[in-house]
Design an enzyme around this catalytic site. Structure first.
Site, PDB file in Angstrom:
ATOM      1  N   ASP A 104       0.845  -1.198   0.000  1.00 41.29           N
ATOM      2  CA  ASP A 104       0.000   0.000   0.000  1.00 41.29           C
ATOM      3  C   ASP A 104       0.879   1.247   0.000  1.00 41.29           C
ATOM      4  O   ASP A 104       2.037   1.198   0.399  1.00 41.29           O
ATOM      5  CB  ASP A 104      -0.885   0.027   1.253  1.00 41.29           C
ATOM      6  CG  ASP A 104      -1.838  -1.152   1.291  1.00 41.29           C
ATOM      7  OD1 ASP A 104      -2.167  -1.685   0.217  1.00 41.29           O
ATOM      8  OD2 ASP A 104      -2.249  -1.522   2.407  1.00 41.29           O
TER       9      ASP A 104
HETATM   10  N1  URA Z   1      -1.164  -6.034   3.610  1.00 37.76           N
HETATM   11  C1  URA Z   1      -1.653  -4.786   3.707  1.00 37.76           C
HETATM   12  O1  URA Z   1      -2.714  -4.552   4.285  1.00 37.76           O
HETATM   13  N2  URA Z   1      -0.971  -3.796   3.142  1.00 37.76           N
HETATM   14  C2  URA Z   1       0.199  -3.987   2.501  1.00 37.76           C
HETATM   15  O2  URA Z   1       0.789  -3.029   2.014  1.00 37.76           O
HETATM   16  C3  URA Z   1       0.706  -5.296   2.411  1.00 37.76           C
HETATM   17  C4  URA Z   1      -0.008  -6.308   2.972  1.00 37.76           C
END
Ligand code: URA
Length: 235
Positions: A104
């Site tokens: 993310d």
């Molecule tokens: N899980 C998440 O919620 N965010 C990420 O960036 C990676 C795994």
């Protein structure tokens, strides 16, 4: 056999035009001979190419480890946002690079960037059980029940079922999590199902490959041959 200009573009010597200029200006030799035609076809694995007198170490593919900072998106290109490809140092930039997997925008940590599609597929397919390890900080208290819930496979509100995951509680508000799939916002949603919000998330390991602690946030370097090998064995 491949065209010399194409080979040099693939190795990061610039655009097709820039590379053609280099060749026309007699800056490129192949096996000791100055080349003047960008169209010359050679076998890059068995020829010695030099640019400006420096030998080119031909690499079919490149594998990069990045310590992704928060605030950049894991995409190859984006109209508005800065991407992980945009922040690569010039010496690692090549055509066709993409992030193998997503983090993310607000997540930090280990990101693998490559131009090898087969490798990325192998890394990401849940079938191969390559574990991704995350460090998470939560806004509430963790409990042993949660460890079991993660182990049994979390189910999201919409009915999506996750594969068994490992939750290792570090202290009241922080933990390590290991998952071998990559559903959208997976770690955040897994904690959400337990009534907790993730305040900070960082990926620290993929398979047997640990994020290099010397790699400051935002920095990248090539993965060594050994590291590439351990990704798939230290699952
Ligand atoms: N899980 C998440 O919620 N965010 C990420 O960036 C990676 C795994």
């Amino acid at each position: 056999m491949e065209r010399l200009d194409k080979i040099l573009v693939s190795q990061g010597f610039g655009s097709r035009r820039e590379v053609q200029k280099l060749i026309k200006k007699k800056n490129v030799t192949v096996d000791g001979e100055v080349v003047s035609s960008p169209e010359l076809k050679i076998d890059p694995e068995n020829c010695l190419i030099k640019v400006g007198g420096q030998a080119v170490e031909f690499k079919r593919y490149i594998y990069i480890m990045m310590n992704k900072p928060a605030g950049v998106v894991s995409a190859s290109s984006d109209k508005r946002e800065k991407t992980v490809i945009d922040i690569l140092p010039e010496n690692l930039k090549r055509k066709n690079l993409f992030p193998a997997g997503r983090l993310d925008k607000d997540t930090e940590g280990l990101m693998i960037i490559t131009d090898d599609g087969d490798f990325a597929h192998k890394l990401l397919s849940p079938k191969n059980h390559v574990y991704k390890r995350y460090y998470a900080e939560l806004d509430g208290e963790l409990s042993e029940d949660m460890v079991n819930n993660f182990k049994n496979g979390i189910e999201f509100k919409d009915g999506t079922k996750c594969l068994p995951a490992k939750l290792e509680i570090k202290d009241k508000h922080s933990a390590f999590v290991e998952i071998c799939e990559g559903k959208f916002h997976q770690v955040k949603k897994m904690f959400k199902s337990q009534g907790l919000n993730v305040k900070y998330l960082k990926r620290v390991k993929i398979g047997g490959l640990e994020l290099d602690v010397k790699l400051h946030t935002g920095m990248s370097r090539e993965i060594t041959k050994y590291e590439k090998f351990v990704i798939f064995i230290g699952k």
